[in-house]
Scaffold this active site. Structure first.
Site, mmCIF file in Angstrom:
data_model
loop_
_atom_site.group_PDB
_atom_site.id
_atom_site.type_symbol
_atom_site.label_atom_id
_atom_site.label_comp_id
_atom_site.label_asym_id
_atom_site.label_seq_id
_atom_site.Cartn_x
_atom_site.Cartn_y
_atom_site.Cartn_z
ATOM 1 N N HIS B 65 50.169 -12.922 66.243
ATOM 2 C CA HIS B 65 51.280 -11.980 66.442
ATOM 3 C C HIS B 65 51.996 -12.315 67.752
ATOM 4 C CE1 HIS B 65 49.781 -8.698 63.437
ATOM 5 N NE2 HIS B 65 50.607 -9.562 62.879
ATOM 6 N N ASP B 67 53.270 -10.789 70.238
ATOM 7 C CA ASP B 67 52.912 -10.223 71.541
ATOM 8 C C ASP B 67 51.627 -10.835 72.108
ATOM 9 O OD1 ASP B 67 51.695 -8.787 69.374
ATOM 10 O OD2 ASP B 67 51.162 -7.152 70.724
ATOM 11 N N HIS B 273 45.539 -3.056 75.489
ATOM 12 C CA HIS B 273 46.459 -3.046 74.342
ATOM 13 C C HIS B 273 46.865 -1.612 74.021
ATOM 14 C CE1 HIS B 273 48.093 -4.206 70.341
ATOM 15 N NE2 HIS B 273 48.189 -5.400 70.857
#
Ligand code: ZN
Ligand code: ZN
Lengths: 318, 318
Positions: B65, B67, B273
């Site tokens: 992903h 990010d 996160h």
């Protein structure tokens, strides 16, 4: 119409200068923002501004070096995340490889954007034209395919001088439309009126030229001819040693930029893409040297906003 | 051995939390730093630390992903620019697509790195093993191929207790080496000495487990079993609504993380996160709720450094 400098450094980010990205704010003109280059962390810089990613309508990429494009996948993803919808497409103008880079990043990360992207591979000449703006691209001379840009705002037609019409007792009504179109009209009282006498001065559109990484070349003055603002890379300073470095790395010095600003008779020169060591007194020295060649020179810092005013002479020429 | 949190946010950068990257500082242990995930602007965060990019020896990518990976091309370029040489290779462990992403970015930008990169496609089990460290990977359950990691420091053999040898008038010399190897030695004065009596306690190596994006799954407790520190994603909070969101998006809640920390009997739980909205009082509430389940919980902020001490019980067990 303003330029907002999101990153003014060269090569790699430093504490005071991020890698290249420049926003051309056209909020009054077209409710949009255009980006020129998108170095890494451009979206982080945008967080510090009032720019909303969904307002970014066009992105122009001068060349594919990493410090000019590595922020693109993240910016595009966040524009989607922040709710740009399918009626808010984005057009990316750049060397052909930009599509490959973006599509690989989106594919590998399984990112599905909420809006469509149009890719336009750059060619010499007019790359965009609509009733309000025109953009012209020309090739530069760097170590990789590189383009300079001239953004031309179309002239604003003069306003109908309603006060003057009233002063002459010309009654309002449909004939105002015909006068505004510059037509000649006969009034009920027999007077003949020429619309051109009742229309204000045409407001000349503004011109901004953006020259990122390149060695000096003849296309720069062509793109910059009489521009209101010339944004020009200035990777190296004025010393002999730096001039040699500039030639070796296919970049420009601050003096190269000043010379072309003078030759092209631009209104203002803004230097960007500076080495990280240009902080404090070194910037002062740089500006002093450059102003000997071209007085109206400014060195951009990250997050600087530079207003691009309409030409004063035009306003006053009536 | 410290964890340095370079980015503790989820999805997209915010003012207080950058996207994910975690540095495991192994400077005393192997004069190296390992990175876990490299979200956009990781190199910018590194500028605020004492980490030198050329010291980064290994990069572990949990999943592709954006990010978690969009900072990789920029970081790799700057590591080259900052003078890593061809004898300072870098190994990237990740899902297979990471090679495609990095190579496309480097090819399109015509970046030639000064050092070689080795790519290791992740598989379940031991992915790295040398005399000082071992790394174990296991699959997680996210919307895309995702891996969790267990980093195991090998035990440090006990030191030779030189003071004790001197106190018993055992003369130094080559026999110290044999004693240190645990052998039995006969001295010139006729005494027989067992080396094992003169070797300090074995120093148990430390274990750090890193669980980035995933929904709860059985592999987490296996990777985290008795870890000194468990780093665990905490994209969502404890409310019913957030739990639903976590299930819908294949993420974990803070309570999921606390439950597995308790089950695996880890020493400390560090949450990362987090959503951008976790600032100020919301973080306090989150910590309070989580500590009801697992008291030794900490919520990471950007640039936090967490020391991983040797287990105290081991020191005191003599
Ligand atoms: Zn360049
Ligand atoms: Zn994810």
């Amino acid at each position: 119409m303003q330029l907002e400098f999101l990153g003014t450094g060269s090569g790699q980010p430093s504490k005071f200068r991020n890698v290249t990205s420049i926003a051309l704010r056209l909020l009054d003109e077209r409710n949009a923002v255009w980006l020129f280059d998108v170095g890494e962390a451009t979206q982080h810089q945008i967080l510090k501004t009032t720019i909303r990613p969904r307002k970014v309508e066009k992105i122009f990429i001068s060349h594919l070096h990493g410090d000019h494009i590595f922020g693109l996948p993240g910016f595009l993803s966040s524009r989607s995340f922040q709710g740009a919808d399918k009626n808010e497409p984005l057009t990316i103008y750049g060397p052909k490889g930009i599509k490959d880079f973006v599509q690989t990043a989106l594919r590998v990360s399984e990112t599905r954007l909420s809006y469509p992207i149009n890719y336009v591979a750059l060619q010499e000449g007019i790359i965009f034209d609509d009733p309000t703006f025109q953009v012209i691209a020309a090739p530069m001379r760097h170590r990789i395919e590189t383009w300079g840009f001239r953004v031309v705002e179309k002239d604003h037609p003069g306003e109908l001088l309603v006060d003057k019409l009233r002063a002459e007792n010309i009654p309002s009504g449909p004939i105002y439309g015909r006068l505004k179109a510059g037509k000649t009209v006969t009034l009920a009282d027999g007077r003949t009126i020429n619309g051109l006498d009742f229309i204000g001065e045409t407001q000349k559109g503004r011109v901004v030229t953006l020259i990122l990484d390149t060695r000096p070349n003849d296309n720069i003055a062509l793109l910059a001819h009489h521009a209101d603002v010339l944004v020009h890379e200035s990777t190296y300073g004025a010393s002999d040693e730096e001039s040699k470095m500039a030639r070796a790395h296919a970049h420009s010095t601050s003096i190269n930029a000043a010379n072309v600003a003078k030759k092209a008779q631009v209104g203002k020169l803004v230097l960007t893409h500076l080495s990280a060591r240009y902080v404090g007194p070194l910037v002062k020295n740089l500006i002093q040297d450059v102003r000997k060649v071209f007085p109206n020179t400014y060195v951009a810092r990250d997050l600087d906003v530079i207003e691009i005013p309409f030409k004063k002479e035009i306003h006053e020429s009536k």
